[in-house]
Motif scaffolding. Structure first.
Motif, PDB file in Angstrom:
ATOM      1  N   ILE A  68      39.005  43.286  39.884  1.00  0.00           N
ATOM      2  CA  ILE A  68      39.788  42.057  39.782  1.00  0.00           C
ATOM      3  C   ILE A  68      38.835  40.886  39.926  1.00  0.00           C
ATOM      4  CG2 ILE A  68      41.648  40.688  40.821  1.00  0.00           C
ATOM      5  CD1 ILE A  68      42.542  43.421  42.125  1.00  0.00           C
ATOM      6  N   SER A  69      38.853  40.011  38.932  1.00  0.00           N
ATOM      7  CA  SER A  69      38.046  38.797  39.004  1.00  0.00           C
ATOM      8  C   SER A  69      38.895  37.685  39.598  1.00  0.00           C
ATOM      9  CB  SER A  69      37.560  38.401  37.611  1.00  0.00           C
ATOM     10  OG  SER A  69      36.813  37.199  37.703  1.00  0.00           O
ATOM     11  N   LEU A  70      38.377  37.034  40.638  1.00  0.00           N
ATOM     12  CA  LEU A  70      39.108  35.956  41.300  1.00  0.00           C
ATOM     13  C   LEU A  70      38.335  34.647  41.166  1.00  0.00           C
ATOM     14  CD1 LEU A  70      40.123  37.658  44.681  1.00  0.00           C
ATOM     15  CD2 LEU A  70      41.533  37.356  42.634  1.00  0.00           C
ATOM     16  N   ALA A  71      38.939  33.686  40.469  1.00  0.00           N
ATOM     17  CA  ALA A  71      38.383  32.338  40.451  1.00  0.00           C
ATOM     18  C   ALA A  71      38.776  31.656  41.761  1.00  0.00           C
ATOM     19  CB  ALA A  71      38.922  31.561  39.259  1.00  0.00           C
ATOM     20  N   ASN A  72      38.190  30.509  42.026  1.00  0.00           N
ATOM     21  CA  ASN A  72      38.529  29.766  43.235  1.00  0.00           C
ATOM     22  C   ASN A  72      40.031  29.518  43.283  1.00  0.00           C
ATOM     23  OD1 ASN A  72      39.030  27.085  44.756  1.00  0.00           O
ATOM     24  ND2 ASN A  72      37.014  27.720  45.418  1.00  0.00           N
ATOM     25  N   GLY A  73      40.655  29.862  44.435  1.00  0.00           N
ATOM     26  CA  GLY A  73      42.088  29.645  44.604  1.00  0.00           C
ATOM     27  C   GLY A  73      42.959  30.799  44.154  1.00  0.00           C
ATOM     28  N   GLN A  74      42.385  31.790  43.484  1.00  0.00           N
ATOM     29  CA  GLN A  74      43.173  32.932  43.028  1.00  0.00           C
ATOM     30  C   GLN A  74      43.239  34.017  44.106  1.00  0.00           C
ATOM     31  OE1 GLN A  74      41.429  34.029  39.188  1.00  0.00           O
ATOM     32  NE2 GLN A  74      43.168  33.048  38.174  1.00  0.00           N
ATOM     33  N   SER A  75      44.269  34.868  43.990  1.00  0.00           N
ATOM     34  CA  SER A  75      44.505  35.894  44.999  1.00  0.00           C
ATOM     35  C   SER A  75      44.625  37.278  44.399  1.00  0.00           C
ATOM     36  CB  SER A  75      45.803  35.597  45.753  1.00  0.00           C
ATOM     37  OG  SER A  75      45.751  34.346  46.385  1.00  0.00           O
ATOM     38  N   ALA A  76      44.331  38.248  45.240  1.00  0.00           N
ATOM     39  CA  ALA A  76      44.626  39.653  44.951  1.00  0.00           C
ATOM     40  C   ALA A  76      45.443  40.160  46.127  1.00  0.00           C
ATOM     41  CB  ALA A  76      43.347  40.461  44.806  1.00  0.00           C
ATOM     42  N   SER A  77      46.266  41.185  45.887  1.00  0.00           N
ATOM     43  CA  SER A  77      47.066  41.697  46.993  1.00  0.00           C
ATOM     44  C   SER A  77      47.158  43.207  46.935  1.00  0.00           C
ATOM     45  CB  SER A  77      48.471  41.092  46.969  1.00  0.00           C
ATOM     46  OG  SER A  77      49.179  41.544  45.829  1.00  0.00           O
ATOM     47  N   ALA A  78      47.355  43.779  48.117  1.00  0.00           N
ATOM     48  CA  ALA A  78      47.603  45.210  48.253  1.00  0.00           C
ATOM     49  C   ALA A  78      48.868  45.358  49.083  1.00  0.00           C
ATOM     50  CB  ALA A  78      46.421  45.890  48.950  1.00  0.00           C
ATOM     51  N   THR A  79      49.585  46.441  48.899  1.00  0.00           N
ATOM     52  CA  THR A  79      50.800  46.655  49.674  1.00  0.00           C
ATOM     53  C   THR A  79      50.481  47.467  50.920  1.00  0.00           C
ATOM     54  OG1 THR A  79      52.145  46.593  47.679  1.00  0.00           O
ATOM     55  CG2 THR A  79      53.147  47.586  49.636  1.00  0.00           C
ATOM     56  N   LEU A 135      43.996  47.073  45.639  1.00  0.00           N
ATOM     57  CA  LEU A 135      44.252  45.658  45.316  1.00  0.00           C
ATOM     58  C   LEU A 135      44.642  45.515  43.857  1.00  0.00           C
ATOM     59  CD1 LEU A 135      41.243  44.092  47.189  1.00  0.00           C
ATOM     60  CD2 LEU A 135      43.643  43.533  47.634  1.00  0.00           C
ATOM     61  N   LYS A 136      45.556  44.559  43.604  1.00  0.00           N
ATOM     62  CA  LYS A 136      45.868  44.163  42.234  1.00  0.00           C
ATOM     63  C   LYS A 136      45.942  42.640  42.178  1.00  0.00           C
ATOM     64  CE  LYS A 136      50.901  44.852  42.731  1.00  0.00           C
ATOM     65  NZ  LYS A 136      50.944  44.745  44.185  1.00  0.00           N
ATOM     66  N   SER A 137      45.925  42.089  40.975  1.00  0.00           N
ATOM     67  CA  SER A 137      45.958  40.620  40.830  1.00  0.00           C
ATOM     68  C   SER A 137      47.265  40.047  41.323  1.00  0.00           C
ATOM     69  CB  SER A 137      45.779  40.241  39.359  1.00  0.00           C
ATOM     70  OG  SER A 137      44.498  40.592  38.920  1.00  0.00           O
ATOM     71  N   GLY A 138      47.190  38.821  41.853  1.00  0.00           N
ATOM     72  CA  GLY A 138      48.389  38.101  42.257  1.00  0.00           C
ATOM     73  C   GLY A 138      48.721  38.312  43.717  1.00  0.00           C
ATOM     74  N   THR A 139      49.830  37.709  44.142  1.00  0.00           N
ATOM     75  CA  THR A 139      50.191  37.696  45.555  1.00  0.00           C
ATOM     76  C   THR A 139      51.195  38.784  45.921  1.00  0.00           C
ATOM     77  OG1 THR A 139      51.895  36.055  45.140  1.00  0.00           O
ATOM     78  CG2 THR A 139      49.740  35.225  45.836  1.00  0.00           C
ATOM     79  N   GLY A 140      51.671  39.543  44.953  1.00  0.00           N
ATOM     80  CA  GLY A 140      52.480  40.710  45.258  1.00  0.00           C
ATOM     81  C   GLY A 140      53.940  40.443  45.514  1.00  0.00           C
TER      82      GLY A 140
END
Length: 141
Positions: A68-79, A135-140
């Protein structure tokens, strides 16, 4: 790019969802630095006053890790799945109040701390209370 380091990330919890005997809560890592890549499973445990309570989270093998590539301010989430300590025999579990969740981002030696008193741990490491997805992209949420 490069790998996301602990120092450029922050950790937070999303909105929990209850299911029978368990709570599922998104564990969110947000990038505050330059664009970076993260992949795999965070290391997660419950702590009290900086001391780990019970076993660290087991990895949920049903979720495949991907970069997962995260630019500044981006999130990844895991459950994060947390089984209620009350589901176990108290002699087996030794229920213990906790005050934080400790999170090691993938491939990092330094950890982040999320303060929360919402979850009761089991002092026994024989009890598997926690499970973490990749982890996956986004806030879940």
């Amino acid at each position: 790019g490069g790998t996301c380091t602990t120092s450029q990330l922050s950790a937070s919890l999303g909105q929990p969802n209850g299911a029978a005997g368990s709570t599922y809560v998104p564990l969110i890592l947000t990038n505050h630095g330059q664009t970076c890549t993260t992949e795999g499973f965070p290391g997660v445990s419950l702590t009290v006053q900086g001391r780990q309570i019970g076993a660290a989270a087991a990895r949920d093998g049903s979720s495949a890790p991907g970069a997962i590539s995260l630019a500044n301010g981006q999130s990844a989430s895991a459950t994060l799945r947390i089984v209620q300590a009350g589901n176990f025999d108290s002699a087996t579990c030794s229920p213990t109040s906790t005050d934080a969740i400790r999170v090691y981002p993938p491939d990092q030696k330094a950890f982040l701390t999320i303060a929360t008193t919402d979850y009761t741990g089991c002092a026994s490491t024989a009890v598997k209370l926690l499970t973490i997805s990749a982890l996956k992209s986004g806030t879940g949420n």
